[in-house]
Write an enzyme that holds these catalytic residues in place. Structure first.
Site, PDB file in Angstrom:
ATOM      1  N   ASN A 160     -10.312  -2.477  -6.641  1.00  0.00           N
ATOM      2  CA  ASN A 160      -9.506  -1.599  -7.503  1.00  0.00           C
ATOM      3  C   ASN A 160     -10.157  -1.337  -8.869  1.00  0.00           C
ATOM      4  O   ASN A 160      -9.825  -0.359  -9.533  1.00  0.00           O
ATOM      5  CB  ASN A 160      -8.097  -2.163  -7.713  1.00  0.00           C
ATOM      6  CG  ASN A 160      -7.200  -2.016  -6.497  1.00  0.00           C
ATOM      7  OD1 ASN A 160      -6.222  -2.730  -6.338  1.00  0.00           O
ATOM      8  ND2 ASN A 160      -7.524  -1.082  -5.606  1.00  0.00           N
ATOM      9  N   ARG A 199       1.547  -5.098   6.069  1.00  0.00           N
ATOM     10  CA  ARG A 199       0.906  -4.038   5.278  1.00  0.00           C
ATOM     11  C   ARG A 199       1.758  -2.776   5.404  1.00  0.00           C
ATOM     12  O   ARG A 199       2.114  -2.367   6.513  1.00  0.00           O
ATOM     13  CB  ARG A 199      -0.511  -3.739   5.766  1.00  0.00           C
ATOM     14  CG  ARG A 199      -1.153  -2.638   4.913  1.00  0.00           C
ATOM     15  CD  ARG A 199      -2.606  -2.381   5.244  1.00  0.00           C
ATOM     16  NE  ARG A 199      -3.180  -1.509   4.231  1.00  0.00           N
ATOM     17  CZ  ARG A 199      -4.428  -1.548   3.803  1.00  0.00           C
ATOM     18  NH1 ARG A 199      -5.252  -2.425   4.286  1.00  0.00           N
ATOM     19  NH2 ARG A 199      -4.852  -0.700   2.873  1.00  0.00           N
ATOM     20  N   ASP A 250       0.829  -1.207   0.000  1.00  0.00           N
ATOM     21  CA  ASP A 250       0.000   0.000   0.000  1.00  0.00           C
ATOM     22  C   ASP A 250       0.869   1.265   0.000  1.00  0.00           C
ATOM     23  O   ASP A 250       1.936   1.285   0.615  1.00  0.00           O
ATOM     24  CB  ASP A 250      -0.895  -0.023   1.258  1.00  0.00           C
ATOM     25  CG  ASP A 250      -2.034   0.973   1.154  1.00  0.00           C
ATOM     26  OD1 ASP A 250      -2.262   1.518   0.059  1.00  0.00           O
ATOM     27  OD2 ASP A 250      -2.697   1.205   2.184  1.00  0.00           O
ATOM     28  N   GLU A 277       0.550 -13.560  12.019  1.00  0.00           N
ATOM     29  CA  GLU A 277       1.039 -12.407  12.777  1.00  0.00           C
ATOM     30  C   GLU A 277       0.936 -11.197  11.852  1.00  0.00           C
ATOM     31  O   GLU A 277       1.250 -11.292  10.662  1.00  0.00           O
ATOM     32  CB  GLU A 277       2.493 -12.632  13.197  1.00  0.00           C
ATOM     33  CG  GLU A 277       2.682 -13.779  14.173  1.00  0.00           C
ATOM     34  CD  GLU A 277       2.030 -13.520  15.525  1.00  0.00           C
ATOM     35  OE1 GLU A 277       1.985 -12.354  15.960  1.00  0.00           O
ATOM     36  OE2 GLU A 277       1.531 -14.490  16.124  1.00  0.00           O
ATOM     37  N   GLY A 309       0.213   5.434  -4.468  1.00  0.00           N
ATOM     38  CA  GLY A 309      -0.396   6.715  -4.860  1.00  0.00           C
ATOM     39  C   GLY A 309       0.159   7.864  -4.022  1.00  0.00           C
ATOM     40  O   GLY A 309       0.507   8.921  -4.563  1.00  0.00           O
ATOM     41  N   ARG A 310       0.255   7.647  -2.718  1.00  0.00           N
ATOM     42  CA  ARG A 310       0.785   8.711  -1.830  1.00  0.00           C
ATOM     43  C   ARG A 310       2.249   8.987  -2.138  1.00  0.00           C
ATOM     44  O   ARG A 310       2.700  10.125  -2.102  1.00  0.00           O
ATOM     45  CB  ARG A 310       0.594   8.309  -0.359  1.00  0.00           C
ATOM     46  CG  ARG A 310      -0.778   8.662   0.174  1.00  0.00           C
ATOM     47  CD  ARG A 310      -1.096   7.919   1.433  1.00  0.00           C
ATOM     48  NE  ARG A 310      -1.397   6.506   1.160  1.00  0.00           N
ATOM     49  CZ  ARG A 310      -1.517   5.580   2.097  1.00  0.00           C
ATOM     50  NH1 ARG A 310      -1.328   5.889   3.354  1.00  0.00           N
ATOM     51  NH2 ARG A 310      -1.820   4.332   1.777  1.00  0.00           N
ATOM     52  N   ARG A 338      -5.413  -2.286   8.385  1.00  0.00           N
ATOM     53  CA  ARG A 338      -6.597  -3.105   8.128  1.00  0.00           C
ATOM     54  C   ARG A 338      -6.241  -4.182   7.095  1.00  0.00           C
ATOM     55  O   ARG A 338      -5.213  -4.089   6.426  1.00  0.00           O
ATOM     56  CB  ARG A 338      -7.794  -2.292   7.649  1.00  0.00           C
ATOM     57  CG  ARG A 338      -7.502  -1.097   6.838  1.00  0.00           C
ATOM     58  CD  ARG A 338      -8.752  -0.413   6.287  1.00  0.00           C
ATOM     59  NE  ARG A 338      -8.284   0.354   5.158  1.00  0.00           N
ATOM     60  CZ  ARG A 338      -7.702   1.554   5.279  1.00  0.00           C
ATOM     61  NH1 ARG A 338      -7.592   2.107   6.474  1.00  0.00           N
ATOM     62  NH2 ARG A 338      -7.235   2.169   4.230  1.00  0.00           N
ATOM     63  N   LEU A 339      -7.137  -5.179   6.998  1.00  0.00           N
ATOM     64  CA  LEU A 339      -6.868  -6.304   6.098  1.00  0.00           C
ATOM     65  C   LEU A 339      -7.446  -6.093   4.703  1.00  0.00           C
ATOM     66  O   LEU A 339      -7.046  -6.783   3.757  1.00  0.00           O
ATOM     67  CB  LEU A 339      -7.417  -7.605   6.689  1.00  0.00           C
ATOM     68  CG  LEU A 339      -6.713  -8.089   7.966  1.00  0.00           C
ATOM     69  CD1 LEU A 339      -7.333  -9.386   8.460  1.00  0.00           C
ATOM     70  CD2 LEU A 339      -5.220  -8.291   7.725  1.00  0.00           C
TER      71      LEU A 339
END
Ligand code: FPP
Length: 256
Positions: A67, A187, A19, A206, A22-23, A193-194
Site C-alpha cells: 500500500n 476476504r 477489500d 478455511e 476504493g470500488r 487471493r491471499l
C-alpha cells in the site's frame, strides 16, 4: 442425519482482508478516502459481531507493505484515518476488555502514529475479553524474511542450534508469536487471493470469499461466513478418525 461438525464451536481466530473500499467510493462518485472512512464503520460492526459470536481473536489487514506504493495523498488519508480511529475508539477498546496488538513494519510510519499505536497497546494490554490485531504495513514475505534473518543471526552467534528448530520454534520468530493461527480467513469484494497476508499462519485456515465490498460488510455477512465455516470439514491434512467421522485433532499451535 448429519454428524455434528468437528467445530460446532465458532472459529477462535478470524482474519479478514478488508477489500473494496476504493470500488465502493468509485461507484458513488466519491473520493477513495470516503470508502476508507466507511470501511472504518465496518471495522466497528465486525468487532461487535465477532465478540457476539464468541470469536476470541480478530486480525484485520488494514495496510499492506504494498500500500506504500499508492499515491501519497491516499497513504496520508489512510494513516490519518487510523489515527482518528485510535483516538475515537481507544476508550471503548479499553473499557470493552479488548486488547489491541499491531503487527507489521510500524517503523515505516511517522513518530506520531507510532507513539499512538504504542500507547493504545499499552493501555489495553491487560484486557482479556477479546484480541484485536491490526496488520499495518504488513507483508507475510517480509515477516518471514525478518524471522529467517533473526534465526540466522542467532545461529551465527551460537544462541540457537539450527538442528533444534522446528515449526513451533520458527513461529516464535514471527510477528504473530503467541497468537493462535487463524481458523477462518475472510476476504471481501469478490477477489480470491491471499495478497501476502499471514502466509505461514493461514496454512490450514478455511477460506471465505465474500462478494461484498468492505464498507457494506455487516453482521449478517459475518454470521453467514461463520455458518459456512461450521459446515466445513477441517482435516489439517489428516484422514478423519474412522471411529469418529468428521473429527480430527487440530495441530498443536501457539496459544492453543
Ligand atoms: C482495501 O480497499 C482497503 C484498504 C487498503 C484499507 C483498509 C482500511 C480501513 C478499512 C480503514 C480503517 C481500518 C481500521 C483498522 C480502523 P481498496 O482501497 O484496495 O479497495 P479497491 O480494491 O476497491 O480499490
Amino acid at each position: 442425519m448429519n454428524q455434528p461438525s468437528a467445530h460446532a464451536t465458532p472459529p477462535r481466530h478470524v482474519a479478514i482482508i478488508m477489500d473494496g473500499n476504493g470500488r465502493w467510493a468509485a461507484r458513488r462518485g466519491l473520493p477513495r478516502a470516503a470508502g476508507h472512512r466507511e470501511g472504518g464503520k465496518a471495522v466497528r460492526r465486525t468487532i461487535e459481531a465477532a465478540i457476539e459470536h464468541g470469536v476470541e481473536w480478530l486480525t484485520l489487514f488494514a495496510f499492506s507493505s504494498e500500500n506504500w506504493r499508492r499515491p501519497q495523498t491516499e497513504v496520508t488519508d489512510l494513516t490519518r484515518l487510523l489515527r482518528r480511529y485510535l483516538r475515537s475508539e481507544l476508550k471503548e477498546l479499553e473499557q470493552g476488555g479488548i486488547k489491541l496488538r499491531v503487527i507489521g513494519e510500524r517503523d515505516r510510519f511517522g513518530p506520531t502514529l507510532r507513539a499512538e499505536l504504542a500507547a493504545a497497546e499499552e493501555r489495553t494490554k491487560h484486557n482479556t475479553k477479546f484480541n484485536l490485531v491490526i496488520a499495518l504495513s504488513y507483508g507475510a514475505r517480509a515477516e518471514l524474511v525478518a524471522a529467517a534473518r533473526l534465526i540466522a543471526q542467532q545461529a551465527q552467534s551460537g544462541q540457537l542450534d539450527p538442528a533444534t528448530l522446528d515449526e513451533t520454534g520458527f513461529a516464535r520468530y514471527l510477528a504473530t508469536a503467541d497468537m493462535p493461527d487463524p481458523d477462518l480467513l475472510i476476504r471481501t469484494s469478490g477477489e480470491q487471493r491471499l495478497s501476502n497476508f499471514l502466509l505461514w499462519q493461514a496454512a490450514y485456515a478455511e477460506l471465505s470469499f465474500v462478494d461484498v465490498l468492505w464498507p457494506d460488510f455487516n453482521a449478517t455477512h459475518f454470521a453467514a461466513a461463520l455458518a459456512d465455516y461450521a459446515r466445513r470439514d477441517r482435516r489439517f491434512g489428516v484422514r478423519p478418525d474412522e471411529t469418529n467421522p468428521g473429527r480430527t485433532a487440530a495441530p498443536k499451535q501457539a496459544g492453543a
